[in-house]
Design an enzyme around this catalytic site. Structure first.
Site, PDB file in Angstrom:
ATOM      1  N   ASP A  30     -10.800  32.433 -30.696  1.00 57.42           N
ATOM      2  CA  ASP A  30      -9.858  32.446 -29.527  1.00 57.42           C
ATOM      3  C   ASP A  30     -10.530  31.030 -28.406  1.00 57.42           C
ATOM      4  OD1 ASP A  30      -7.380  34.533 -28.317  1.00 57.42           O
ATOM      5  OD2 ASP A  30      -8.149  33.007 -26.945  1.00 57.42           O
ATOM      6  N   THR A 124       5.625  32.641 -33.628  1.00 57.16           N
ATOM      7  CA  THR A 124       7.172  32.531 -33.489  1.00 57.16           C
ATOM      8  C   THR A 124       7.567  31.004 -33.065  1.00 57.16           C
ATOM      9  OG1 THR A 124       7.424  34.801 -33.203  1.00 57.16           O
ATOM     10  CG2 THR A 124       9.389  33.232 -32.921  1.00 57.16           C
ATOM     11  N   PHE A 158       6.838  40.637 -37.488  1.00 55.73           N
ATOM     12  CA  PHE A 158       7.955  41.582 -36.984  1.00 55.73           C
ATOM     13  C   PHE A 158       7.511  42.899 -36.299  1.00 55.73           C
ATOM     14  CE2 PHE A 158       9.565  39.119 -40.379  1.00 55.73           C
ATOM     15  CZ  PHE A 158      10.770  38.522 -39.841  1.00 55.73           C
ATOM     16  N   ASN A 214      15.311  38.906 -33.968  1.00 54.55           N
ATOM     17  CA  ASN A 214      15.326  39.215 -32.602  1.00 54.55           C
ATOM     18  C   ASN A 214      16.654  38.891 -32.024  1.00 54.55           C
ATOM     19  OD1 ASN A 214      12.933  39.945 -32.854  1.00 54.55           O
ATOM     20  ND2 ASN A 214      11.763  38.313 -31.631  1.00 54.55           N
ATOM     21  N   LEU A 269      21.152  50.455 -29.661  1.00 57.05           N
ATOM     22  CA  LEU A 269      22.389  50.654 -29.034  1.00 57.05           C
ATOM     23  C   LEU A 269      22.612  51.465 -28.061  1.00 57.05           C
ATOM     24  CD1 LEU A 269      24.910  50.563 -32.089  1.00 57.05           C
ATOM     25  CD2 LEU A 269      25.276  49.084 -29.916  1.00 57.05           C
ATOM     26  N   ALA A 271      22.440  51.853 -23.540  1.00 55.45           N
ATOM     27  CA  ALA A 271      22.578  50.992 -22.273  1.00 55.45           C
ATOM     28  C   ALA A 271      21.211  51.413 -21.376  1.00 55.45           C
ATOM     29  CB  ALA A 271      23.758  51.403 -21.744  1.00 55.45           C
ATOM     30  N   GLY A 276      13.023  43.184 -21.987  1.00 56.94           N
ATOM     31  CA  GLY A 276      11.941  42.412 -21.529  1.00 56.94           C
ATOM     32  C   GLY A 276      11.071  41.945 -22.765  1.00 56.94           C
ATOM     33  N   CYS A 279       8.774  38.721 -26.326  1.00 53.61           N
ATOM     34  CA  CYS A 279       9.539  38.180 -27.461  1.00 53.61           C
ATOM     35  C   CYS A 279      11.028  37.901 -27.074  1.00 53.61           C
ATOM     36  CB  CYS A 279       9.246  39.123 -28.622  1.00 53.61           C
ATOM     37  SG  CYS A 279       7.795  38.953 -29.218  1.00 53.61           S
TER      38      CYS A 279
HETATM   39  N1  NAD Z   1       3.600  40.328 -29.043  1.00 54.41           N
HETATM   40  C1  NAD Z   1       4.535  40.833 -30.169  1.00 54.41           C
HETATM   41  O1  NAD Z   1       5.083  41.837 -30.186  1.00 54.41           O
HETATM   42  C2  NAD Z   1       4.916  39.670 -31.064  1.00 54.41           C
HETATM   43  C3  NAD Z   1       5.574  40.166 -32.119  1.00 54.41           C
HETATM   44  C4  NAD Z   1       5.968  39.022 -33.001  1.00 54.41           C
HETATM   45  C5  NAD Z   1       5.570  37.738 -32.947  1.00 54.41           C
HETATM   46  N2  NAD Z   1       5.011  37.172 -31.672  1.00 54.41           N
HETATM   47  C6  NAD Z   1       4.811  35.950 -31.702  1.00 54.41           C
HETATM   48  O2  NAD Z   1       3.421  35.660 -32.071  1.00 54.41           O
HETATM   49  C7  NAD Z   1       2.637  34.833 -31.191  1.00 54.41           C
HETATM   50  C8  NAD Z   1       1.490  35.461 -30.317  1.00 54.41           C
HETATM   51  O3  NAD Z   1       1.912  36.251 -29.473  1.00 54.41           O
HETATM   52  P1  NAD Z   1       1.025  37.292 -28.700  1.00 54.41           P
HETATM   53  O4  NAD Z   1       2.194  38.314 -28.075  1.00 54.41           O
HETATM   54  O5  NAD Z   1      -0.113  37.808 -29.683  1.00 54.41           O
HETATM   55  O6  NAD Z   1       0.284  36.243 -27.811  1.00 54.41           O
HETATM   56  P2  NAD Z   1      -0.767  36.423 -26.824  1.00 54.41           P
HETATM   57  O7  NAD Z   1      -0.420  35.801 -25.643  1.00 54.41           O
HETATM   58  O8  NAD Z   1      -1.003  37.990 -26.682  1.00 54.41           O
HETATM   59  O9  NAD Z   1      -2.119  35.988 -27.272  1.00 54.41           O
HETATM   60  C9  NAD Z   1      -2.134  34.561 -27.952  1.00 54.41           C
HETATM   61  C10 NAD Z   1      -3.507  34.151 -27.772  1.00 54.41           C
HETATM   62  O10 NAD Z   1      -3.959  32.961 -28.468  1.00 54.41           O
HETATM   63  C11 NAD Z   1      -4.963  32.328 -27.675  1.00 54.41           C
HETATM   64  N3  NAD Z   1      -4.777  30.853 -28.019  1.00 54.41           N
HETATM   65  C12 NAD Z   1      -4.095  30.014 -27.272  1.00 54.41           C
HETATM   66  N4  NAD Z   1      -4.337  28.760 -27.722  1.00 54.41           N
HETATM   67  C13 NAD Z   1      -5.446  28.905 -28.752  1.00 54.41           C
HETATM   68  C14 NAD Z   1      -6.180  28.055 -29.629  1.00 54.41           C
HETATM   69  N5  NAD Z   1      -5.884  26.626 -29.572  1.00 54.41           N
HETATM   70  N6  NAD Z   1      -6.908  28.595 -30.440  1.00 54.41           N
HETATM   71  C15 NAD Z   1      -7.011  29.715 -30.548  1.00 54.41           C
HETATM   72  N7  NAD Z   1      -6.709  30.802 -29.641  1.00 54.41           N
HETATM   73  C16 NAD Z   1      -5.690  30.272 -28.777  1.00 54.41           C
HETATM   74  C17 NAD Z   1      -4.782  32.727 -26.430  1.00 54.41           C
HETATM   75  O11 NAD Z   1      -5.947  32.745 -25.612  1.00 54.41           O
HETATM   76  C18 NAD Z   1      -4.238  34.185 -26.524  1.00 54.41           C
HETATM   77  O12 NAD Z   1      -5.633  35.093 -26.607  1.00 54.41           O
HETATM   78  C19 NAD Z   1       4.030  34.296 -30.408  1.00 54.41           C
HETATM   79  O13 NAD Z   1       4.462  33.316 -30.861  1.00 54.41           O
HETATM   80  C20 NAD Z   1       4.832  35.396 -30.394  1.00 54.41           C
HETATM   81  O14 NAD Z   1       6.301  34.993 -29.991  1.00 54.41           O
HETATM   82  C21 NAD Z   1       4.560  38.267 -30.896  1.00 54.41           C
END
Ligand code: NAD
Length: 451
Positions: A30, A124, A158, A214, A269, A271, A276, A279
């Site tokens: 990270d 995503t 997912f 989604n 489904l 209310a 939030g 995603c």
């Molecule tokens: N959170 C969910 O429930 C969920 C579910 C499905 C898909 N997603 C998708 O998955 C992706 C990640 O979501 P998340 O919630 O885990 O995000 P997050 O913000 O919790 O984590 C992302 C991580 O990526 C790191 N990062 C940024 N740039 C980087 C780089 N160049 N190299 C290495 N690490 C780097 C950040 O420091 C952070 O720790 C998004 O696209 C999100 O839409 C999320």
């Protein structure tokens, strides 16, 4: 297999840790040093039920490493997952700069790497991103060609926060958009340990599937909230009763062997105060933006977002009607996380409600069992204006003019309102409480119902 994960957030860590349970060696990278420090100290930077135990076991078995050195992460890897954030820009389009940076940095590391590593996009991203943006970046930086020097795959995730481990370990499907046959084979091998059907497709279809999924769920939520608004215009009609009956339609809820299936989709489904999280809001907005750029105006999706945007304000308005004025009143918020069983507050309706209340001169007390620290970080210097509680009993001792339930944490069912010994105005933002079972001292304001 040796697996590298780029991005140690909710998705990256869950993915990596769950792979260690299948015996794979995982190395996490990270750009956020603080996260890596925590991991190296044996602490998880996020809360997700069940993840702590897997983390401990992975460390004991020597299957998990965390590094700030990308070369080290990539050196031995057969598959490299990019699971970095794709947040919403100011103009509500998707910000793919983290994916672009990760692809550039990774491409650079691929120069010296032997073999046929498979790069997997888990983040995503809007349709076309992997093929049209990530692929050229990887090729330029590595000097290698996709298909010979490395493989490329789009594997949308997912999982739902709060049940991420279960969702990852018991998936309903594995979507694999693959550039070529070789990476398809490796990915199928990796996921063969999971009992789920494969959806094998091309890169942009895999990207689109995630958005379609989604969007459907968000549509159900806004559909329910549209009916809540309508029911509030018709005294005596409760949206809860209406939707309960809709849930019995056997096309939604089939009867098999004399029993109702009660599919999970029905939980959307309902209310409430709207969706939030990290995603739905960003993904819908990203898709709307993407769609308009392609010359198509997605009216349904725009309404889904529009209805949702009104929810926090609507709840505050109903509260204000109960209290007369909000100025100088003290309101208690039950729940800060965007949903139960997570500490994630991104796009949480609770934060929007609190912001609105503070703007009206209301004093706010807020409880959440997991998300207080993240909420404090979100509010920054404004956090001083809010009394935060991690302990429910202490929160309930506050002198509150009203309470608003925003997050349906199960422990809120245990609140014994009768013992509070005063009248309680309770705005139930999730249709969580059974109005009839609440004691007499509670005046319950339900979404989608006006007596
Ligand atoms: N959170 C969910 O429930 C969920 C579910 C499905 C898909 N997603 C998708 O998955 C992706 C990640 O979501 P998340 O919630 O885990 O995000 P997050 O913000 O919790 O984590 C992302 C991580 O990526 C790191 N990062 C940024 N740039 C980087 C780089 N160049 N190299 C290495 N690490 C780097 C950040 O420091 C952070 O720790 C998004 O696209 C999100 O839409 C999320």
């Amino acid at each position: 297999m040796n697996i590298a994960i780029l991005g140690c957030g909710y998705v990256g860590l869950t993915t990596g840790l769950c792979f260690t349970e299948k015996g794979h060696k995982v190395i996490c990278f990270d750009v956020d040093k603080a996260k890596l420090d925590l991991l190296q100290q044996g602490k998880l930077p996020i809360f997700e039920p069940g993840l702590e135990e897997i983390f401990k076991q992975a460390k004991e078995k020597g299957l998990l490493q965390a590094t700030s050195d990308l070369s080290n992460a990539v050196k031995e890897a057969d598959a490299i997952f990019i699971a970095v954030g794709t947040p919403m820009r100011q103009d509500k389009s998707i910000d793919i700069s983290f994916v672009e940076n990760a692809a550039r940095q990774l491409g650079n590391e691929l120069k010296e790497k032997q073999g046929f590593p498979v790069i997997v996009i888990k983040s995503t991203v809007v349709p076309g991103t992997t093929q049209e943006i990530v692929l050229p970046l990887l090729e330029q930086a590595s000097g290698k060609k996709a298909g010979t020097g490395f493989g490329l795959c789009m594997n949308p995730e997912f999982l739902r926060e709060g049940s991420a481990v279960k969702d990852f370990n018991e998936p309903d499907r594995i979507v694999l958009g693959c550039l070529g046959e070789k990476e398809k084979g490796l990915m199928q091998e990796l996921y063969s340990a999971y009992n789920a059907p494969f959806v094998l497709t091309n890169l942009p279809t895999a990207e689109m599937i995630k958005y379609a999924n989604n969007s459907l769920i968000a549509t159900l939520i806004s559909f329910s909230n549209e009916f809540a608004n309508l029911c509030e215009k018709v005294p005596g009609v409760s949206v809860e009763d209406v939707l309960k009956a809709v849930h019995l339609d056997f096309r939604l809820n089939p009867i098999v062997g004399g029993k109702r299936l009660n599919p999970n989709i029905l939980t959307y489904l309902r209310a409430g105060c709207g969706f939030g999280g990290s995603c739905f809001p960003k993904d819908l907005n990203a898709l709307i933006h993407f769609s308009e750029k392609k010359g198509y105006s997605p009216e349904l999706l725009k309404s889904v977002v529009g209805i949702n945007q009104e929810r926090a304000g609507h709840l505050v308005e109903r509260l204000s009607k109960e209290l007369g004025s909000l100025d100088g009143k003290t309101v208690g918020i039950l729940g800060l996380a965007f949903k139960p069983e997570t500490d994630d507050v991104r796009e949480s309706q609770a934060l929007k409600i609190i912001q609105s209340l503070l703007g009206k001169g209301t004093r706010v007390s807020a409880h959440d069992p997991m998300a207080v620290e993240n909420a404090k970080r979100f509010f920054g210097s404004e956090a001083e204006k809010i009394s935060f509680f991690g302990d429910l009993n202490s929160f309930l001792k506050e002198e509150l003019d009203a309470m608003v339930l925003v997050t349906a944490w199960p422990q809120y069912r245990e609140i014994d309102f009768a013992t509070l010994g005063r009248e309680v105005i309770l705005v139930d933002g999730r249709g969580f409480f059974n109005r009839e079972k609440l004691p007499e001292n509670v005046r319950c304001v339900s979404v989608g119902f006006k007596p």
